[in-house]
Enzyme design. Structure first.
Site, mmCIF file in Angstrom:
data_model
loop_
_atom_site.group_PDB
_atom_site.id
_atom_site.type_symbol
_atom_site.label_atom_id
_atom_site.label_comp_id
_atom_site.label_asym_id
_atom_site.label_seq_id
_atom_site.Cartn_x
_atom_site.Cartn_y
_atom_site.Cartn_z
ATOM 1 N N ASP A 49 0.834 -1.199 0.000
ATOM 2 C CA ASP A 49 0.000 0.000 0.000
ATOM 3 C C ASP A 49 0.876 1.259 0.000
ATOM 4 O O ASP A 49 0.368 2.382 -0.037
ATOM 5 C CB ASP A 49 -1.017 -0.005 1.145
ATOM 6 C CG ASP A 49 -0.380 -0.059 2.510
ATOM 7 O OD1 ASP A 49 0.868 -0.115 2.597
ATOM 8 O OD2 ASP A 49 -1.125 -0.046 3.514
ATOM 9 N N SER A 50 2.211 1.053 -0.035
ATOM 10 C CA SER A 50 3.124 2.170 -0.306
ATOM 11 C C SER A 50 2.794 2.802 -1.657
ATOM 12 O O SER A 50 3.258 3.906 -1.948
ATOM 13 C CB SER A 50 4.581 1.689 -0.289
ATOM 14 O OG SER A 50 4.749 0.534 -1.085
ATOM 15 N N ASP A 88 -1.118 -6.124 -0.114
ATOM 16 C CA ASP A 88 -1.398 -5.532 1.193
ATOM 17 C C ASP A 88 -2.893 -5.402 1.448
ATOM 18 O O ASP A 88 -3.643 -4.959 0.572
ATOM 19 C CB ASP A 88 -0.797 -4.114 1.260
ATOM 20 C CG ASP A 88 0.455 -4.064 2.104
ATOM 21 O OD1 ASP A 88 0.636 -4.936 2.978
ATOM 22 O OD2 ASP A 88 1.267 -3.138 1.881
ATOM 23 N N LYS A 118 -0.905 -9.451 2.928
ATOM 24 C CA LYS A 118 -0.112 -8.999 4.074
ATOM 25 C C LYS A 118 -1.000 -8.147 4.978
ATOM 26 O O LYS A 118 -1.748 -7.292 4.488
ATOM 27 C CB LYS A 118 1.111 -8.205 3.616
ATOM 28 C CG LYS A 118 1.947 -7.672 4.795
ATOM 29 C CD LYS A 118 3.349 -7.243 4.381
ATOM 30 C CE LYS A 118 3.407 -5.918 3.685
ATOM 31 N NZ LYS A 118 2.898 -4.772 4.470
ATOM 32 N N GLU A 120 -1.018 -5.764 8.521
ATOM 33 C CA GLU A 120 -0.215 -5.028 9.501
ATOM 34 C C GLU A 120 -0.746 -5.245 10.911
ATOM 35 O O GLU A 120 -1.963 -5.243 11.127
ATOM 36 C CB GLU A 120 -0.246 -3.518 9.200
ATOM 37 C CG GLU A 120 0.584 -3.134 8.003
ATOM 38 C CD GLU A 120 0.734 -1.615 7.837
ATOM 39 O OE1 GLU A 120 0.372 -0.854 8.753
ATOM 40 O OE2 GLU A 120 1.223 -1.205 6.759
ATOM 41 N N GLU A 187 9.675 -4.173 10.167
ATOM 42 C CA GLU A 187 10.056 -2.868 9.602
ATOM 43 C C GLU A 187 10.601 -1.934 10.670
ATOM 44 O O GLU A 187 9.963 -1.736 11.730
ATOM 45 C CB GLU A 187 8.843 -2.228 8.908
ATOM 46 C CG GLU A 187 9.180 -0.863 8.311
ATOM 47 C CD GLU A 187 8.153 -0.333 7.324
ATOM 48 O OE1 GLU A 187 7.180 -1.055 7.011
ATOM 49 O OE2 GLU A 187 8.334 0.808 6.862
#
Ligand code: KIV
Length: 276
Positions: A49-50, A88, A118, A120, A187
């Site tokens: 999602d960057s 993401d 993925k 978070e 991260e």
């Protein structure tokens, strides 16, 4: 086990950890970039999602929608012949109940063509991770600096610096593994904390700004190739400066169009040119 000629899939990452093979992961958000990375032999392509920052120009990843993730994931999946495609789960998609999360992940897998998602976070997302895994969707965890919580964290800051925070992170990693995650991104945490988590887990860790002791590494491609210079984290290694190359090429084009050099009077002998 040598590098795969066949497609890489989620269980292969655990085999790679056991065999001491490091995992190489980069982000991609479109067909062309994904095809280049796949040809280079990348193991995992993350549709991160960057993309909210490096593709859409937002300040952070919070505005990214599930629709945008599905759209970009589908483009990447069309290109990835060998790499595992991980998409993401965007902001809040795992916090409005497990049913919503399963539906969202289902879209990334069915419509986007990803082979894994993925997620978070730690303890708050464990029920979702468990449910997704039960539904047959491989889940990669993401701990440490979790950019979707940027407002709560107060910026893109290193995490798990104190002993108690480090212990909490290692505990969350253990819980994610128990919930069925097949790998965890770590991260922006101290290298010794990443080393501790990596040694303790059976599943692989993939580090970004987490030192050299993880089982694999991930970078945002636009950082690694010098395409995005709004905000470049200190841990990034720039493997090329494609941004400068593209600007120089675009300047050449602008100059040649303006002074009439392009197109040339004689037909250029380019393969792929249109028939007369
Ligand atoms: O969105 C993303 O690109 C990521 C990586 C930084 C791991 O989550």
């Amino acid at each position: 086990m040598g590098r795969f000629a066949r497609a890489v899939r989620a269980p292969d990452l655990m085999r790679m950890k056991r065999g001491g093979e490091r995992i190489a992961m980069l982000t991609a958000y479109d067909f062309t970039m994904a095809r280049l990375l796949d040809r280079a032999g990348i193991d995992v392509i993350l549709v991160g999602d960057s993309l909210g920052m490096v593709i859409l120009g937002h300040e952070n990843t919070v505005p990214v929608t599930l629709d945008a993730m599905v759209h970009h994931t589908a483009a990447v999946s069309r290109a990835a012949a060998r790499a595992l495609v991980v998409a993401d789960m965007p902001f809040l998609s795992c916090h409005a109940g497990t049913r919503d999360a399963v539906r969202g992940a289902g879209r990334l897998i069915r419509d986007g063509g990803a082979q894994a998602v993925k997620v978070e976070g730690g303890h708050p997302v464990l029920p979702v991770v468990q449910r997704l895994v039960e539904a047959g969707i491989p889940v990669m965890g993401h701990l440490g600096l979790t950019p979707q919580s940027v407002h709560q964290i107060g910026g893109f800051k290193k995490q798990a610096r104190s002993r108690s925070e480090a212990q909490k992170l290692v505990e969350s990693a253990r819980a994610l593994q128990a919930a069925g995650a097949f790998a965890i991104v770590l991260e922006a945490i101290p290298a010794h904390v990443a080393a501790e988590a990596t040694a303790m887990l059976d599943i692989p860790t993939i580090g970004i700004g987490a030192g050299p002791h993880c089982d694999g590494q991930v970078l945002v491609s636009h950082d690694a190739f010098g395409l995005y210079d709004e905000f470049v984290p200190s841990f990034v290694k720039q493997y090329a400066n494609l941004g400068s190359l593209m600007t120089a090429a675009a300047e050449d084009y602008v100059r040649e169009v303006r002074n009439g050099e392009f197109p040339a009077a004689r037909k250029p002998a380019l393969s792929g040119s249109f028939p007369e």
